[in-house]
Design a protein around this motif. Sequence first.
Motif, PDB file in Angstrom:
ATOM      1  N   GLU A  76     -59.090 -11.482   0.220  1.00 20.98           N
ATOM      2  CA  GLU A  76     -58.779 -11.747   1.501  1.00 20.98           C
ATOM      3  C   GLU A  76     -59.164 -10.247   2.400  1.00 20.98           C
ATOM      4  OE1 GLU A  76     -55.128 -10.300   4.093  1.00 20.98           O
ATOM      5  OE2 GLU A  76     -54.682 -11.598   2.503  1.00 20.98           O
ATOM      6  N   HIS A  77     -58.692  -9.083   2.077  1.00 19.71           N
ATOM      7  CA  HIS A  77     -59.266  -7.831   2.465  1.00 19.71           C
ATOM      8  C   HIS A  77     -60.702  -7.821   2.411  1.00 19.71           C
ATOM      9  CE1 HIS A  77     -55.605  -5.263   2.632  1.00 19.71           C
ATOM     10  NE2 HIS A  77     -55.120  -6.437   2.113  1.00 19.71           N
ATOM     11  N   LEU A  78     -61.634  -8.319   1.453  1.00 14.66           N
ATOM     12  CA  LEU A  78     -63.017  -7.901   1.536  1.00 14.66           C
ATOM     13  C   LEU A  78     -63.967  -8.793   2.379  1.00 14.66           C
ATOM     14  CD1 LEU A  78     -63.411  -7.005  -2.456  1.00 14.66           C
ATOM     15  CD2 LEU A  78     -63.851  -5.596  -0.433  1.00 14.66           C
ATOM     16  N   ILE A  79     -63.392  -9.888   2.851  1.00 16.58           N
ATOM     17  CA  ILE A  79     -64.015 -10.795   3.497  1.00 16.58           C
ATOM     18  C   ILE A  79     -64.224 -10.192   4.926  1.00 16.58           C
ATOM     19  CG2 ILE A  79     -63.579 -12.959   4.918  1.00 16.58           C
ATOM     20  CD1 ILE A  79     -64.733 -13.361   2.086  1.00 16.58           C
ATOM     21  N   PHE A  80     -63.492  -9.086   5.333  1.00 15.89           N
ATOM     22  CA  PHE A  80     -63.862  -8.211   6.489  1.00 15.89           C
ATOM     23  C   PHE A  80     -64.742  -7.276   6.316  1.00 15.89           C
ATOM     24  CE2 PHE A  80     -59.572 -10.260   7.205  1.00 15.89           C
ATOM     25  CZ  PHE A  80     -59.644 -10.547   8.348  1.00 15.89           C
ATOM     26  N   GLU A  81     -65.231  -7.049   5.021  1.00 20.07           N
ATOM     27  CA  GLU A  81     -66.234  -6.219   4.752  1.00 20.07           C
ATOM     28  C   GLU A  81     -67.627  -6.355   4.729  1.00 20.07           C
ATOM     29  OE1 GLU A  81     -65.448  -2.837   4.795  1.00 20.07           O
ATOM     30  OE2 GLU A  81     -63.475  -3.610   5.510  1.00 20.07           O
ATOM     31  N   GLY A  82     -68.054  -7.170   5.639  1.00 20.89           N
ATOM     32  CA  GLY A  82     -69.683  -7.410   5.909  1.00 20.89           C
ATOM     33  C   GLY A  82     -69.831  -8.758   5.641  1.00 20.89           C
ATOM     34  N   SER A  83     -71.047  -9.281   6.267  1.00 17.26           N
ATOM     35  CA  SER A  83     -71.762 -10.561   5.711  1.00 17.26           C
ATOM     36  C   SER A  83     -73.108 -10.485   6.236  1.00 17.26           C
ATOM     37  CB  SER A  83     -71.051 -11.531   6.433  1.00 17.26           C
ATOM     38  OG  SER A  83     -71.110 -11.565   7.767  1.00 17.26           O
ATOM     39  N   SER A  84     -73.832 -11.478   6.063  1.00 20.98           N
ATOM     40  CA  SER A  84     -75.240 -11.356   6.453  1.00 20.98           C
ATOM     41  C   SER A  84     -75.565 -11.036   7.946  1.00 20.98           C
ATOM     42  CB  SER A  84     -76.108 -12.639   6.342  1.00 20.98           C
ATOM     43  OG  SER A  84     -75.330 -13.832   7.048  1.00 20.98           O
ATOM     44  N   LYS A  85     -74.698 -11.215   8.898  1.00 18.64           N
ATOM     45  CA  LYS A  85     -74.714 -11.031  10.154  1.00 18.64           C
ATOM     46  C   LYS A  85     -73.963  -9.661  10.871  1.00 18.64           C
ATOM     47  CE  LYS A  85     -75.792 -15.846  11.450  1.00 18.64           C
ATOM     48  NZ  LYS A  85     -75.291 -17.034  12.162  1.00 18.64           N
ATOM     49  N   LEU A  86     -73.003  -9.532   9.720  1.00 17.33           N
ATOM     50  CA  LEU A  86     -71.893  -8.093  10.248  1.00 17.33           C
ATOM     51  C   LEU A  86     -71.954  -7.172   9.213  1.00 17.33           C
ATOM     52  CD1 LEU A  86     -68.910 -10.208  11.924  1.00 17.33           C
ATOM     53  CD2 LEU A  86     -70.817  -8.946  13.154  1.00 17.33           C
ATOM     54  N   ALA A  87     -72.073  -6.003   9.754  1.00 17.48           N
ATOM     55  CA  ALA A  87     -71.933  -4.865   8.822  1.00 17.48           C
ATOM     56  C   ALA A  87     -70.295  -4.803   8.523  1.00 17.48           C
ATOM     57  CB  ALA A  87     -72.103  -3.579   9.575  1.00 17.48           C
ATOM     58  N   ALA A  88     -69.823  -3.932   7.365  1.00 17.63           N
ATOM     59  CA  ALA A  88     -68.504  -3.709   7.107  1.00 17.63           C
ATOM     60  C   ALA A  88     -67.571  -3.301   8.140  1.00 17.63           C
ATOM     61  CB  ALA A  88     -68.578  -2.702   5.893  1.00 17.63           C
ATOM     62  N   GLY A  89     -66.603  -3.755   8.582  1.00 19.66           N
ATOM     63  CA  GLY A  89     -65.682  -3.619   9.428  1.00 19.66           C
ATOM     64  C   GLY A  89     -65.897  -4.350  10.734  1.00 19.66           C
ATOM     65  N   GLN A  90     -66.786  -5.012  10.972  1.00 24.84           N
ATOM     66  CA  GLN A  90     -67.093  -5.381  12.366  1.00 24.84           C
ATOM     67  C   GLN A  90     -66.656  -6.886  12.692  1.00 24.84           C
ATOM     68  OE1 GLN A  90     -69.054  -4.062  14.930  1.00 24.84           O
ATOM     69  NE2 GLN A  90     -68.786  -2.189  13.463  1.00 24.84           N
ATOM     70  N   TYR A  91     -66.272  -7.591  11.600  1.00 25.48           N
ATOM     71  CA  TYR A  91     -65.527  -8.859  11.903  1.00 25.48           C
ATOM     72  C   TYR A  91     -64.360  -8.602  13.053  1.00 25.48           C
ATOM     73  CZ  TYR A  91     -63.051 -12.963  10.220  1.00 25.48           C
ATOM     74  OH  TYR A  91     -62.721 -14.184   9.920  1.00 25.48           O
ATOM     75  N   SER A  92     -63.501  -7.792  12.840  1.00 34.19           N
ATOM     76  CA  SER A  92     -62.409  -7.533  13.625  1.00 34.19           C
ATOM     77  C   SER A  92     -62.795  -6.855  14.751  1.00 34.19           C
ATOM     78  CB  SER A  92     -61.161  -6.810  12.868  1.00 34.19           C
ATOM     79  OG  SER A  92     -60.795  -7.465  11.841  1.00 34.19           O
ATOM     80  N   ARG A  93     -64.009  -5.818  14.830  1.00 29.48           N
ATOM     81  CA  ARG A  93     -63.961  -5.252  16.085  1.00 29.48           C
ATOM     82  C   ARG A  93     -64.810  -6.295  16.999  1.00 29.48           C
ATOM     83  NH1 ARG A  93     -66.166  -1.254  12.286  1.00 29.48           N
ATOM     84  NH2 ARG A  93     -64.837   0.628  11.817  1.00 29.48           N
ATOM     85  N   VAL A  94     -65.745  -7.068  16.599  1.00 31.22           N
ATOM     86  CA  VAL A  94     -66.276  -8.035  17.466  1.00 31.22           C
ATOM     87  C   VAL A  94     -65.300  -9.104  18.103  1.00 31.22           C
ATOM     88  CG1 VAL A  94     -67.886 -10.077  17.322  1.00 31.22           C
ATOM     89  CG2 VAL A  94     -68.535  -8.203  16.163  1.00 31.22           C
ATOM     90  N   ILE A  95     -64.318  -9.460  17.371  1.00 33.14           N
ATOM     91  CA  ILE A  95     -63.241 -10.223  17.877  1.00 33.14           C
ATOM     92  C   ILE A  95     -62.412  -9.631  18.952  1.00 33.14           C
ATOM     93  CG2 ILE A  95     -61.156 -11.679  17.348  1.00 33.14           C
ATOM     94  CD1 ILE A  95     -63.857 -12.959  16.495  1.00 33.14           C
ATOM     95  N   ALA A  96     -62.185  -8.318  18.683  1.00 30.27           N
ATOM     96  CA  ALA A  96     -61.486  -7.780  19.596  1.00 30.27           C
ATOM     97  C   ALA A  96     -62.208  -7.358  20.874  1.00 30.27           C
ATOM     98  CB  ALA A  96     -61.034  -6.157  19.065  1.00 30.27           C
ATOM     99  N   ARG A  97     -63.449  -7.143  20.621  1.00 32.51           N
ATOM    100  CA  ARG A  97     -64.340  -6.885  21.985  1.00 32.51           C
ATOM    101  C   ARG A  97     -64.566  -8.044  22.896  1.00 32.51           C
ATOM    102  NH1 ARG A  97     -67.754  -3.664  18.682  1.00 32.51           N
ATOM    103  NH2 ARG A  97     -69.195  -5.288  18.593  1.00 32.51           N
ATOM    104  N   ILE A  98     -64.197  -9.275  22.512  1.00 28.11           N
ATOM    105  CA  ILE A  98     -64.531 -10.506  23.046  1.00 28.11           C
ATOM    106  C   ILE A  98     -62.974 -10.954  23.631  1.00 28.11           C
ATOM    107  CG2 ILE A  98     -66.460 -11.112  22.292  1.00 28.11           C
ATOM    108  CD1 ILE A  98     -65.114 -13.155  20.610  1.00 28.11           C
ATOM    109  N   GLY A  99     -61.934  -9.848  23.533  1.00 28.12           N
ATOM    110  CA  GLY A  99     -60.511 -10.298  23.988  1.00 28.12           C
ATOM    111  C   GLY A  99     -59.678 -11.095  22.891  1.00 28.12           C
ATOM    112  N   GLY A 100     -60.043 -11.069  21.522  1.00 32.29           N
ATOM    113  CA  GLY A 100     -59.130 -11.524  20.462  1.00 32.29           C
ATOM    114  C   GLY A 100     -58.548 -11.095  19.656  1.00 32.29           C
ATOM    115  N   GLU A 101     -57.867 -11.485  18.565  1.00 31.69           N
ATOM    116  CA  GLU A 101     -57.336 -10.822  17.393  1.00 31.69           C
ATOM    117  C   GLU A 101     -57.564 -11.514  16.293  1.00 31.69           C
ATOM    118  OE1 GLU A 101     -52.928  -9.388  16.399  1.00 31.69           O
ATOM    119  OE2 GLU A 101     -53.088 -10.183  18.218  1.00 31.69           O
TER     120      GLU A 101
END
Length: 447
Positions: A76-101
């Motif tokens: 569960e923790h590691l799913i936030f640590e990168g995929s083919s389109k996002l670098a590690a840690g970007q999952y939550s940051r992208v959502i926060a930048r568009i006004g989400g959580e």
Amino acid sequence: MTLPTPLPVDLDKVSAGLAALASAAPAPLQHFTLENGLSVYLREDHHTSLAAVQLWYHVGSSDEPIGHTNLSHLLEHLIFEGSSKLAAGQYSRVIARIGGEANATTHLDATSYEISLPASRLPIALEIMADAMDSATFAQPEMDREIKAVEDERRLKFDIQPDQQAFDRHSALAHGASPYAAPTFGYPADLGNIKLETLRTWYRTWYQPNNATLVVAGSVDLPTLRQQVTRYFASLPKAPIADRPVPRHDTLLQARSHVVSLPGLRDGLIMSFNVPGKATAPDTATAPTLELLSELLGEGFSSRLYSDLVRDKRMVTGVRTTYDPLVRGDTLLTISAYVNTANATPEEAAEAVYQHVDELRSKVLSAEELERAKLRMLASRLYSRDDLASQAEQIGAAAAVGLPASVIDQDIAIIRHLGSAKVQQVALDYLGRERLTITYLQPGAPA
């Protein structure tokens, strides 16, 4: 036992209230399934510009083999640590930048990934979730870092929480051989022994579209959602999914009790009955009836236990009842209380609690008490609909345990029409002493 005399009740007004609550039904639950097996539910709500989107994988802590606890939580923790389109840690940051959580939760039977955001940005959330399902890229450095994060979480939520430690010991005794007996945070030694390839295998085995349910609640219509989900998820292939044994309690049960003494504990007790969940109940009314029994016993200031043992006799300083029917297997109906040792011993308090339980087994409920409890239950459910995330969670939890998610809407009519005879019968069937586990809590000497 003499129960406190309730205030006079106008049954006509209560019945009218029940009818009004039952008629305030939510928007119909809509559903479709992609060819790859991904199940999708939508609850439209256009009173808001927001949406809650949750992706539920049908695998949780109860599915972990012996010696491999913590697999689901660590993944569960590691799913936030990168995929083919996002670098590690970007999952939550992208959502926060568009006004989400964004958040995630490991359950007994599932692992859920939750995002709340403006409905207009829903495609971004779907794209991120689909990419994480298909191409999570965690490696050894990310895994080592998240093992440390899980260890820190354990210290904060378990190691310095004697109540949680006591509950885990109680749960182990109450559940017996069921997988639900495993500790909340697994075993520390297992966490330290997890290998990267083992975790990747867990991901490849279970994180598949045909082992997942996507739930959306909020301001979106079905054609739009279908188009967006198809765009991001339809290309993901299905995979073989192993059967998961249903967690069941022992066929022959007997009363169990023990004492837990820990530094920082207060005098108290935990009492649990082995009961079915919604998926293992013999009929559709049993689980809602167990919820109603929980309501009657310990929910709110007018409940039996609070009125008699907290307010009047002051044997306990607080009481709480819990019953979660949305599990794949057999579960527990639990009563927890802190004991006022000036007026009672823990053993006396436990006996007083059970006398109230036995009263429900031996005497038919009055129409007044039954109708008031039903009114409180339905009102609580109505208020919970104001929270999109809560709505999505109920839908996802039902689907993840193998039930049609529509069962959560059917409960309203079942509760409204429950009769005293059914309540008494369920109490007789499931709240006997042979199904009861008692843990007596007492302060321990400092280490």
